[in-house]
Motif scaffolding. Sequence first.
Motif, PDB file in Angstrom:
ATOM      1  N   LEU A 197       1.229  -1.468   0.272  1.00  0.00           N
ATOM      2  CA  LEU A 197      -0.322  -0.324   0.425  1.00  0.00           C
ATOM      3  C   LEU A 197       0.757   1.670  -0.040  1.00  0.00           C
ATOM      4  O   LEU A 197       1.566   1.228   0.476  1.00  0.00           O
ATOM      5  CB  LEU A 197      -0.774  -0.165   1.104  1.00  0.00           C
ATOM      6  CG  LEU A 197      -2.273   0.553   1.427  1.00  0.00           C
ATOM      7  CD1 LEU A 197      -3.466  -0.223  -0.050  1.00  0.00           C
ATOM      8  CD2 LEU A 197      -2.888   0.729   2.585  1.00  0.00           C
ATOM      9  N   LEU A 198       0.325   2.515  -0.898  1.00  0.00           N
ATOM     10  CA  LEU A 198       1.659   4.004  -1.230  1.00  0.00           C
ATOM     11  C   LEU A 198       0.573   4.891  -0.521  1.00  0.00           C
ATOM     12  O   LEU A 198      -0.674   4.716  -0.833  1.00  0.00           O
ATOM     13  CB  LEU A 198       2.136   3.436  -2.315  1.00  0.00           C
ATOM     14  CG  LEU A 198       2.820   2.597  -3.111  1.00  0.00           C
ATOM     15  CD1 LEU A 198       2.648   2.538  -4.582  1.00  0.00           C
ATOM     16  CD2 LEU A 198       4.198   1.781  -2.421  1.00  0.00           C
ATOM     17  N   LYS A 199       1.446   5.460   0.199  1.00  0.00           N
ATOM     18  CA  LYS A 199       0.584   6.351   0.813  1.00  0.00           C
ATOM     19  C   LYS A 199       0.402   7.582  -0.546  1.00  0.00           C
ATOM     20  O   LYS A 199      -0.395   8.511  -0.821  1.00  0.00           O
ATOM     21  CB  LYS A 199       1.922   7.309   1.654  1.00  0.00           C
ATOM     22  CG  LYS A 199       1.749   8.170   2.371  1.00  0.00           C
ATOM     23  CD  LYS A 199       2.392   8.410   3.912  1.00  0.00           C
ATOM     24  CE  LYS A 199       2.077   8.115   5.285  1.00  0.00           C
ATOM     25  NZ  LYS A 199       3.281   8.218   5.831  1.00  0.00           N
ATOM     26  N   ASP A 200       1.355   7.143  -1.728  1.00  0.00           N
ATOM     27  CA  ASP A 200       1.137   8.542  -2.500  1.00  0.00           C
ATOM     28  C   ASP A 200       1.190   6.911  -3.760  1.00  0.00           C
ATOM     29  O   ASP A 200       2.060   7.103  -4.245  1.00  0.00           O
ATOM     30  CB  ASP A 200       2.162   9.369  -2.655  1.00  0.00           C
ATOM     31  CG  ASP A 200       2.270  10.041  -3.952  1.00  0.00           C
ATOM     32  OD1 ASP A 200       1.300   9.994  -4.840  1.00  0.00           O
ATOM     33  OD2 ASP A 200       3.283  10.620  -4.533  1.00  0.00           O
ATOM     34  N   PHE A 201       0.532   7.160  -4.351  1.00  0.00           N
ATOM     35  CA  PHE A 201       0.621   6.108  -5.366  1.00  0.00           C
ATOM     36  C   PHE A 201       1.552   6.022  -6.606  1.00  0.00           C
ATOM     37  O   PHE A 201       1.292   5.729  -7.414  1.00  0.00           O
ATOM     38  CB  PHE A 201      -1.252   5.336  -6.291  1.00  0.00           C
ATOM     39  CG  PHE A 201      -1.749   6.205  -7.515  1.00  0.00           C
ATOM     40  CD1 PHE A 201      -1.479   5.637  -8.603  1.00  0.00           C
ATOM     41  CD2 PHE A 201      -2.213   7.236  -6.934  1.00  0.00           C
ATOM     42  CE1 PHE A 201      -2.024   4.999  -9.674  1.00  0.00           C
ATOM     43  CE2 PHE A 201      -3.056   7.953  -8.515  1.00  0.00           C
ATOM     44  CZ  PHE A 201      -2.899   7.504  -9.576  1.00  0.00           C
ATOM     45  N   ASN A 202       2.071   7.705  -6.758  1.00  0.00           N
ATOM     46  CA  ASN A 202       2.450   7.863  -8.104  1.00  0.00           C
ATOM     47  C   ASN A 202       4.257   7.211  -7.269  1.00  0.00           C
ATOM     48  O   ASN A 202       5.415   7.667  -8.176  1.00  0.00           O
ATOM     49  CB  ASN A 202       2.248   9.177  -8.989  1.00  0.00           C
ATOM     50  CG  ASN A 202       1.535   9.270  -8.560  1.00  0.00           C
ATOM     51  OD1 ASN A 202       0.933   8.957  -9.975  1.00  0.00           O
ATOM     52  ND2 ASN A 202       0.365  10.835  -8.668  1.00  0.00           N
ATOM     53  N   ASN A 203       4.440   7.269  -6.074  1.00  0.00           N
ATOM     54  CA  ASN A 203       5.495   7.215  -5.417  1.00  0.00           C
ATOM     55  C   ASN A 203       6.053   5.855  -5.034  1.00  0.00           C
ATOM     56  O   ASN A 203       5.424   5.656  -3.948  1.00  0.00           O
ATOM     57  CB  ASN A 203       5.388   8.595  -4.353  1.00  0.00           C
ATOM     58  CG  ASN A 203       6.906   8.408  -3.846  1.00  0.00           C
ATOM     59  OD1 ASN A 203       8.305   7.455  -4.295  1.00  0.00           O
ATOM     60  ND2 ASN A 203       7.392   8.792  -2.650  1.00  0.00           N
ATOM     61  N   PRO A 204       6.477   4.572  -5.655  1.00  0.00           N
ATOM     62  CA  PRO A 204       6.147   3.655  -5.881  1.00  0.00           C
ATOM     63  C   PRO A 204       8.104   4.122  -3.880  1.00  0.00           C
ATOM     64  O   PRO A 204       7.113   2.001  -3.561  1.00  0.00           O
ATOM     65  CB  PRO A 204       7.960   2.831  -6.645  1.00  0.00           C
ATOM     66  CG  PRO A 204       7.839   4.161  -6.918  1.00  0.00           C
ATOM     67  CD  PRO A 204       6.882   4.964  -7.370  1.00  0.00           C
ATOM     68  N   ASN A 205       8.347   4.360  -4.139  1.00  0.00           N
ATOM     69  CA  ASN A 205       8.387   4.376  -2.478  1.00  0.00           C
ATOM     70  C   ASN A 205       8.094   4.596  -0.934  1.00  0.00           C
ATOM     71  O   ASN A 205       8.589   4.879  -0.011  1.00  0.00           O
ATOM     72  CB  ASN A 205      10.094   5.123  -2.738  1.00  0.00           C
ATOM     73  CG  ASN A 205      11.041   4.493  -3.350  1.00  0.00           C
ATOM     74  OD1 ASN A 205      11.122   3.412  -3.706  1.00  0.00           O
ATOM     75  ND2 ASN A 205      11.960   5.102  -4.379  1.00  0.00           N
ATOM     76  N   SER A 206       6.365   5.054  -1.305  1.00  0.00           N
ATOM     77  CA  SER A 206       5.961   5.615  -0.574  1.00  0.00           C
ATOM     78  C   SER A 206       4.924   4.333   0.389  1.00  0.00           C
ATOM     79  O   SER A 206       4.236   4.608   0.913  1.00  0.00           O
ATOM     80  CB  SER A 206       5.407   6.734  -0.829  1.00  0.00           C
ATOM     81  OG  SER A 206       3.829   6.314  -1.211  1.00  0.00           O
ATOM     82  N   LEU A 207       5.755   3.120   0.976  1.00  0.00           N
ATOM     83  CA  LEU A 207       5.538   1.998   1.054  1.00  0.00           C
ATOM     84  C   LEU A 207       5.151   2.109   2.729  1.00  0.00           C
ATOM     85  O   LEU A 207       5.587   3.055   3.271  1.00  0.00           O
ATOM     86  CB  LEU A 207       6.080   0.710   1.513  1.00  0.00           C
ATOM     87  CG  LEU A 207       5.778  -0.044   1.738  1.00  0.00           C
ATOM     88  CD1 LEU A 207       4.285  -1.089   0.740  1.00  0.00           C
ATOM     89  CD2 LEU A 207       6.910  -1.197   1.492  1.00  0.00           C
ATOM     90  N   VAL A 208       3.931   1.984   2.602  1.00  0.00           N
ATOM     91  CA  VAL A 208       3.186   2.321   4.181  1.00  0.00           C
ATOM     92  C   VAL A 208       3.717   0.788   4.734  1.00  0.00           C
ATOM     93  O   VAL A 208       3.163   0.038   4.621  1.00  0.00           O
ATOM     94  CB  VAL A 208       1.569   1.920   4.348  1.00  0.00           C
ATOM     95  CG1 VAL A 208       1.269   2.159   5.697  1.00  0.00           C
ATOM     96  CG2 VAL A 208       0.975   3.681   3.654  1.00  0.00           C
ATOM     97  N   LYS A 209       4.094   0.665   5.799  1.00  0.00           N
ATOM     98  CA  LYS A 209       4.858  -0.445   6.682  1.00  0.00           C
ATOM     99  C   LYS A 209       3.419  -1.553   7.298  1.00  0.00           C
ATOM    100  O   LYS A 209       3.119  -2.525   7.142  1.00  0.00           O
ATOM    101  CB  LYS A 209       5.993  -0.945   7.253  1.00  0.00           C
ATOM    102  CG  LYS A 209       7.701   0.153   6.515  1.00  0.00           C
ATOM    103  CD  LYS A 209       7.932  -1.358   5.684  1.00  0.00           C
ATOM    104  CE  LYS A 209       9.128  -2.100   6.777  1.00  0.00           C
ATOM    105  NZ  LYS A 209       9.281  -2.986   5.893  1.00  0.00           N
TER     106      LYS A 209
END
Lengths: 270, 270
Positions: A197-209
């Motif tokens: 799940l991404l915080k910002d779906f345009n940013n693949p590094n914004s993973l919510v752990k």
Amino acid sequence: MFLIKIGGDENLNFSAICNDIASLWKKYPGQLIVVHGASKFRNRLAQQLGIPIRTITSTSGITSYFSDENFMKVFLMAYAGWINKKLVSLLIKNDVKAVGLSGIDGEIWLAERKKYLYVKEGNKIKLITGDLSGKIKKVNIKLLKILLSYRYLPVICSPAVSNQGEILNVDNDAAVFQLVKSLKIKTLIYLISAKGLLKDFNNPNSLVKEIRFFELDSFLNSAEGTMKKKIIYTKMSFEHGLKKAFFGDGRVNYPIRKLLLEQKGTVITL
Amino acid sequence: MFLIKIGGDENLNFSAICNDIASLWKKYPGQLIVVHGASKFRNRLAQQLGIPIRTITSTSGITSYFSDENFMKVFLMAYAGWINKKLVSLLIKNDVKAVGLSGIDGEIWLAERKKYLYVKEGNKIKLITGDLSGKIKKVNIKLLKILLSYRYLPVICSPAVSNQGEILNVDNDAAVFQLVKSLKIKTLIYLISAKGLLKDFNNPNSLVKEIRFFELDSFLNSAEGTMKKKIIYTKMSFEHGLKKAFFGDGRVNYPIRKLLLEQKGTVITL
């Protein structure tokens, strides 16, 4: 009980996913079902066959595909024909007696056809006919439990069926929710083509752990179409007995192992 | 136990066939399985997708299709995807809880891949590679009996699977024979796109009304390709417990009723 949902993207690593499902099945025999998509393959097949795909937007703003008879034929070929049997054969390779079923078979997903379909076209609301989509009313848990008790792993896909024998397109994530509810699934695993799940779906590094289920609403604004539905139905699943949900990368090696044991991806808790 | 084999021609009346199967099922619940083809639809689909179909001739003179990975993909889409689910939905319309399965599912048709494939090309014998065809070694009668005992009607189609998870093309009529043998089928019903077994296959009016199974050999010279295989395997079925076989017209209304009650078609007796 576990439910593993394999996404519809073609870049998922089916072989690695099936290896991991086999390990899980050996650890928890009879405690697992698989649901899969095939949307990308279906759409590509439709294109190859020259069958037009028409996107429609419901009055509540949710987009889907206009599902006429030609579309449903391609749907069956992609889901029940190709991807379903591909997965089943990979599981058999791993010594799992998998049985591939669509929602039609044994009325696993008994649905009711939407009688009226209103769609938004620009500023206008239009009634459209000839659409074969519906809503699941009942899951045949009896058949699934029989298969599980004899150690056959059900691998399930859309479409569904009405009691009139109409082959109906149903929302896959809504179908997962119906399975969670009726089979009392405790652990739901989504394998997708993102790290989680991404915080910002345009940013693949914004993973919510890690996140609690009641916090999921905060993602609804930032998530795109199909992810939005997954979030809504996952939240509903927690309200109906689900204990844990995972969103993990289905493109990598050992996708389930990494998710459950190394916590690579998103875990959603009660 | 009855086995109904629905041919692969597109001009068969699926709707009428499924009505009659439903009547038979209600009279003999749990005593019936269905096997179907889809060869014509598969070949048309391959053509639409630009996938070449290559006919090969074995050293013993039997023709079949070269079954590479692309061919098997189209195979699955046509058989397990479209025709299988079409039939299941028509049976559900008639209140029969049908379950569509390929030979892959639960290893219903466990096959062994042909290691070497020698083919005739003109006067030459050539070894070809990359062919995914096989021979059925074992039928999972356990799964079929479980489904029947819970009153689910199995609707089965090719392809088969190896224990390595290879998806394999197998001869449909050979598969029917394997089912007859292992499930102790007593009555075999073939629904085809002809009035029945013909003395002269160029003459649709040369119907044979009744024949003993040991007389079947006399048809081998006059019958064309796929009919020849049906005759060979039907004869073998009688040598393994079959009591009665019917060949009837699957294009008409009430195809099974006409065959069983009005003797329209061919009946083969012990």
